[in-house]
Design a protein around this motif. Structure first.
Motif, PDB file in Angstrom:
ATOM      1  N   LYS A 138       0.850  -1.194   0.000  1.00 28.67           N
ATOM      2  CA  LYS A 138       0.000   0.000   0.000  1.00 28.67           C
ATOM      3  C   LYS A 138       0.885   1.242   0.000  1.00 28.67           C
ATOM      4  O   LYS A 138       1.538   1.561   0.999  1.00 28.67           O
ATOM      5  CB  LYS A 138      -0.912  -0.013   1.223  1.00 28.67           C
ATOM      6  N   GLU A 139       0.908   1.931  -1.137  1.00 29.30           N
ATOM      7  CA  GLU A 139       1.807   3.065  -1.308  1.00 29.30           C
ATOM      8  C   GLU A 139       1.573   4.143  -0.255  1.00 29.30           C
ATOM      9  O   GLU A 139       2.510   4.789   0.207  1.00 29.30           O
ATOM     10  CB  GLU A 139       1.643   3.645  -2.713  1.00 29.30           C
ATOM     11  N   GLU A 140       0.315   4.306   0.149  1.00 32.39           N
ATOM     12  CA  GLU A 140       0.012   5.350   1.129  1.00 32.39           C
ATOM     13  C   GLU A 140       0.647   5.076   2.486  1.00 32.39           C
ATOM     14  O   GLU A 140       0.940   6.005   3.250  1.00 32.39           O
ATOM     15  CB  GLU A 140      -1.497   5.526   1.280  1.00 32.39           C
ATOM     16  N   GLU A 141       0.884   3.794   2.821  1.00 29.40           N
ATOM     17  CA  GLU A 141       1.511   3.471   4.100  1.00 29.40           C
ATOM     18  C   GLU A 141       3.020   3.724   4.078  1.00 29.40           C
ATOM     19  O   GLU A 141       3.642   3.934   5.124  1.00 29.40           O
ATOM     20  CB  GLU A 141       1.215   2.018   4.487  1.00 29.40           C
ATOM     21  N   LEU A 142       3.612   3.709   2.896  1.00 28.97           N
ATOM     22  CA  LEU A 142       5.053   3.947   2.789  1.00 28.97           C
ATOM     23  C   LEU A 142       5.429   5.394   3.088  1.00 28.97           C
ATOM     24  O   LEU A 142       6.607   5.702   3.278  1.00 28.97           O
ATOM     25  CB  LEU A 142       5.542   3.559   1.388  1.00 28.97           C
TER      26      LEU A 142
ATOM     27  N   ARG B   7       5.453 -12.238  -0.681  1.00 29.13           N
ATOM     28  CA  ARG B   7       4.171 -12.916  -0.528  1.00 29.13           C
ATOM     29  C   ARG B   7       4.139 -14.085  -1.504  1.00 29.13           C
ATOM     30  O   ARG B   7       4.603 -13.964  -2.638  1.00 29.13           O
ATOM     31  CB  ARG B   7       3.012 -11.958  -0.803  1.00 29.13           C
ATOM     32  N   LEU B   8       3.602 -15.209  -1.066  1.00 33.53           N
ATOM     33  CA  LEU B   8       3.594 -16.422  -1.881  1.00 33.53           C
ATOM     34  C   LEU B   8       2.169 -16.936  -2.055  1.00 33.53           C
ATOM     35  O   LEU B   8       1.359 -16.870  -1.132  1.00 33.53           O
ATOM     36  CB  LEU B   8       4.472 -17.493  -1.229  1.00 33.53           C
ATOM     37  N   LEU B   9       1.895 -17.430  -3.250  1.00 41.38           N
ATOM     38  CA  LEU B   9       0.618 -18.081  -3.528  1.00 41.38           C
ATOM     39  C   LEU B   9       0.912 -19.417  -4.187  1.00 41.38           C
ATOM     40  O   LEU B   9       1.610 -19.482  -5.204  1.00 41.38           O
ATOM     41  CB  LEU B   9      -0.237 -17.219  -4.461  1.00 41.38           C
ATOM     42  N   LEU B  10       0.414 -20.501  -3.600  1.00 42.36           N
ATOM     43  CA  LEU B  10       0.568 -21.840  -4.174  1.00 42.36           C
ATOM     44  C   LEU B  10      -0.784 -22.263  -4.724  1.00 42.36           C
ATOM     45  O   LEU B  10      -1.671 -22.678  -3.972  1.00 42.36           O
ATOM     46  CB  LEU B  10       1.060 -22.824  -3.105  1.00 42.36           C
ATOM     47  N   LYS B  11      -0.952 -22.126  -6.051  1.00 39.02           N
ATOM     48  CA  LYS B  11      -2.251 -22.378  -6.666  1.00 39.02           C
ATOM     49  C   LYS B  11      -2.060 -22.553  -8.170  1.00 39.02           C
ATOM     50  O   LYS B  11      -1.285 -21.808  -8.787  1.00 39.02           O
ATOM     51  CB  LYS B  11      -3.181 -21.188  -6.392  1.00 39.02           C
ATOM     52  N   PRO B  12      -2.734 -23.505  -8.788  1.00 41.77           N
ATOM     53  CA  PRO B  12      -2.614 -23.653 -10.244  1.00 41.77           C
ATOM     54  C   PRO B  12      -2.964 -22.356 -10.959  1.00 41.77           C
ATOM     55  O   PRO B  12      -3.909 -21.645 -10.563  1.00 41.77           O
ATOM     56  CB  PRO B  12      -3.631 -24.758 -10.565  1.00 41.77           C
ATOM     57  N   PHE B  13      -2.226 -22.045 -12.023  1.00 43.65           N
ATOM     58  CA  PHE B  13      -2.433 -20.784 -12.740  1.00 43.65           C
ATOM     59  C   PHE B  13      -3.870 -20.649 -13.235  1.00 43.65           C
ATOM     60  O   PHE B  13      -4.466 -19.567 -13.140  1.00 43.65           O
ATOM     61  CB  PHE B  13      -1.463 -20.695 -13.926  1.00 43.65           C
ATOM     62  N   ALA B  14      -4.445 -21.727 -13.742  1.00 43.67           N
ATOM     63  CA  ALA B  14      -5.796 -21.665 -14.297  1.00 43.67           C
ATOM     64  C   ALA B  14      -6.843 -21.312 -13.243  1.00 43.67           C
ATOM     65  O   ALA B  14      -7.924 -20.816 -13.583  1.00 43.67           O
ATOM     66  CB  ALA B  14      -6.155 -23.000 -14.954  1.00 43.67           C
ATOM     67  N   GLU B  15      -6.519 -21.549 -11.976  1.00 44.68           N
ATOM     68  CA  GLU B  15      -7.461 -21.264 -10.888  1.00 44.68           C
ATOM     69  C   GLU B  15      -7.141 -19.953 -10.183  1.00 44.68           C
ATOM     70  O   GLU B  15      -7.875 -19.532  -9.278  1.00 44.68           O
ATOM     71  CB  GLU B  15      -7.431 -22.408  -9.867  1.00 44.68           C
ATOM     72  N   THR B  16      -6.045 -19.297 -10.584  1.00 41.14           N
ATOM     73  CA  THR B  16      -5.629 -18.059  -9.940  1.00 41.14           C
ATOM     74  C   THR B  16      -6.367 -16.878 -10.549  1.00 41.14           C
ATOM     75  O   THR B  16      -6.357 -16.689 -11.770  1.00 41.14           O
ATOM     76  CB  THR B  16      -4.108 -17.840 -10.111  1.00 41.14           C
ATOM     77  N   THR B  17      -7.000 -16.079  -9.708  1.00 39.90           N
ATOM     78  CA  THR B  17      -7.727 -14.909 -10.210  1.00 39.90           C
ATOM     79  C   THR B  17      -6.748 -13.780 -10.505  1.00 39.90           C
ATOM     80  O   THR B  17      -5.617 -13.756  -9.999  1.00 39.90           O
ATOM     81  CB  THR B  17      -8.756 -14.412  -9.186  1.00 39.90           C
ATOM     82  N   SER B  18      -7.192 -12.831 -11.292  1.00 37.72           N
ATOM     83  CA  SER B  18      -6.343 -11.679 -11.604  1.00 37.72           C
ATOM     84  C   SER B  18      -6.030 -10.876 -10.336  1.00 37.72           C
ATOM     85  O   SER B  18      -4.934 -10.328 -10.191  1.00 37.72           O
ATOM     86  CB  SER B  18      -7.027 -10.772 -12.639  1.00 37.72           C
ATOM     87  N   GLU B  19      -6.990 -10.843  -9.405  1.00 39.70           N
ATOM     88  CA  GLU B  19      -6.771 -10.130  -8.146  1.00 39.70           C
ATOM     89  C   GLU B  19      -5.682 -10.811  -7.315  1.00 39.70           C
ATOM     90  O   GLU B  19      -4.813 -10.145  -6.740  1.00 39.70           O
ATOM     91  CB  GLU B  19      -8.068 -10.060  -7.338  1.00 39.70           C
ATOM     92  N   GLU B  20      -5.699 -12.136  -7.248  1.00 37.64           N
ATOM     93  CA  GLU B  20      -4.683 -12.870  -6.511  1.00 37.64           C
ATOM     94  C   GLU B  20      -3.306 -12.662  -7.131  1.00 37.64           C
ATOM     95  O   GLU B  20      -2.315 -12.458  -6.432  1.00 37.64           O
ATOM     96  CB  GLU B  20      -5.025 -14.358  -6.482  1.00 37.64           C
ATOM     97  N   PHE B  21      -3.255 -12.714  -8.459  1.00 37.90           N
ATOM     98  CA  PHE B  21      -1.988 -12.520  -9.165  1.00 37.90           C
ATOM     99  C   PHE B  21      -1.447 -11.121  -8.878  1.00 37.90           C
ATOM    100  O   PHE B  21      -0.263 -10.933  -8.581  1.00 37.90           O
ATOM    101  CB  PHE B  21      -2.209 -12.700 -10.673  1.00 37.90           C
ATOM    102  N   GLU B  22      -2.337 -10.134  -8.952  1.00 35.81           N
ATOM    103  CA  GLU B  22      -1.935  -8.738  -8.713  1.00 35.81           C
ATOM    104  C   GLU B  22      -1.455  -8.532  -7.279  1.00 35.81           C
ATOM    105  O   GLU B  22      -0.504  -7.791  -7.040  1.00 35.81           O
ATOM    106  CB  GLU B  22      -3.108  -7.808  -9.010  1.00 35.81           C
ATOM    107  N   ASN B  23      -2.103  -9.193  -6.323  1.00 38.42           N
ATOM    108  CA  ASN B  23      -1.715  -9.031  -4.922  1.00 38.42           C
ATOM    109  C   ASN B  23      -0.284  -9.516  -4.670  1.00 38.42           C
ATOM    110  O   ASN B  23       0.431  -8.942  -3.843  1.00 38.42           O
ATOM    111  CB  ASN B  23      -2.694  -9.768  -4.006  1.00 38.42           C
ATOM    112  N   ILE B  24       0.131 -10.572  -5.359  1.00 39.18           N
ATOM    113  CA  ILE B  24       1.513 -11.039  -5.238  1.00 39.18           C
ATOM    114  C   ILE B  24       2.468  -9.985  -5.774  1.00 39.18           C
ATOM    115  O   ILE B  24       3.489  -9.669  -5.157  1.00 39.18           O
ATOM    116  CB  ILE B  24       1.702 -12.365  -5.997  1.00 39.18           C
ATOM    117  N   TYR B  25       2.130  -9.408  -6.911  1.00 38.31           N
ATOM    118  CA  TYR B  25       2.992  -8.387  -7.521  1.00 38.31           C
ATOM    119  C   TYR B  25       3.009  -7.099  -6.694  1.00 38.31           C
ATOM    120  O   TYR B  25       4.023  -6.389  -6.689  1.00 38.31           O
ATOM    121  CB  TYR B  25       2.525  -8.096  -8.947  1.00 38.31           C
ATOM    122  N   LYS B  26       1.924  -6.795  -6.011  1.00 40.15           N
ATOM    123  CA  LYS B  26       1.894  -5.573  -5.201  1.00 40.15           C
ATOM    124  C   LYS B  26       2.950  -5.601  -4.105  1.00 40.15           C
ATOM    125  O   LYS B  26       3.531  -4.569  -3.764  1.00 40.15           O
ATOM    126  CB  LYS B  26       0.506  -5.392  -4.581  1.00 40.15           C
TER     127      LYS B  26
END
Length: 225
Positions: A54-58, A81-100
């Protein structure tokens, strides 16, 4: 005495690093969402509750650097942050949260620190062997491993942009270390290296690695995974 910023200090390698630097007489700014009670009250450690996704917390980090430290000798981007989940079942929100956390958090914190870094400063990003091109990959870690590849390229670019200022950027791509995160990714697997042992290596590399490396990726792994 150095001034060191470390992210992800609530547990694992980051927690061990904060203690090692503080016990060696260096000043530590320990950043994590949940502050470790062990670090509170420790001499030479300042704890800030910050979610780096969260950029605002920085903003808290900038306020502290502007009012208190004035300069930074090293930054260790350890939070992940780590997510262990098949790619086909990973939502765009979950993917983005890892990158955040793993990418955008690294970029945003670095941008805040840049005005306080000086000639001889060292920025160390903790990546993973999973982010190394051509390395063995593991199913279910598409978001995590690709994000760790992204910060490798980011660090290489920042090393080029900041080389005239004498600021070094390097990456340590870690293999398996016995941490809570490893247990989440590979349940039941026992790594040959403890968090404390890896912290010893990162401690020394942070203080001395920039004398020999800049814009480099060092693979710190003795096993697979």
């Amino acid at each position: 005495m150095k001034k060191i910023i470390i992210t992800g200090t609530s547990r694992g390698i980051g927690h061990e690093l904060a203690l090692q630097f503080a016990h060696a007489g260096h000043q530590v700014l320990a950043l994590s969402r949940n502050i470790s009670q062990t670090l509170l009250g420790q001499e030479n450690i300042t704890c800030l509750s910050v979610d780096i996704s969260k950029e605002e917390e920085l903003v808290q980090v900038n306020d502290f650097l502007f009012s208190t430290w004035k300069n930074v000798d090293a930054v260790i981007h350890n939070a992940g942050r780590l997510l262990l989940k098949p790619f086909a079942e990973t939502t765009s929100e979950e993917f983005e949260n890892i990158y955040k956390v793993n990418v955008f958090g690294v970029a945003n914190l670095t941008r805040i620190c840049l005005p306080y870094l000086q000639k001889g400063s060292h920025v160390v990003t903790i990546s993973s062997m999973g982010g190394i091109q051509g390395s063995m990959k593991f199913a279910g870690l598409s978001a995590y491993s690709s994000s760790k590849g992204a910060v490798i390229t980011l660090s290489e670019l920042l090393a080029e942009e900041c080389k005239e200022q004498g600021i070094a950027f390097n990456v340590l791509a870690l293999g398996s270390v016995q941490t809570e995160m490893l247990a989440e990714a590979f349940p039941g697997y026992q790594a040959p290296i403890t968090a404390s042992e890896m912290a010893n290596y990162i401690f020394d590399f942070t203080l001395n690695g920039n004398k020999y490396f800049n814009g480099k990726v060092l693979q710190v792994s003795s096993t697979t995974p």
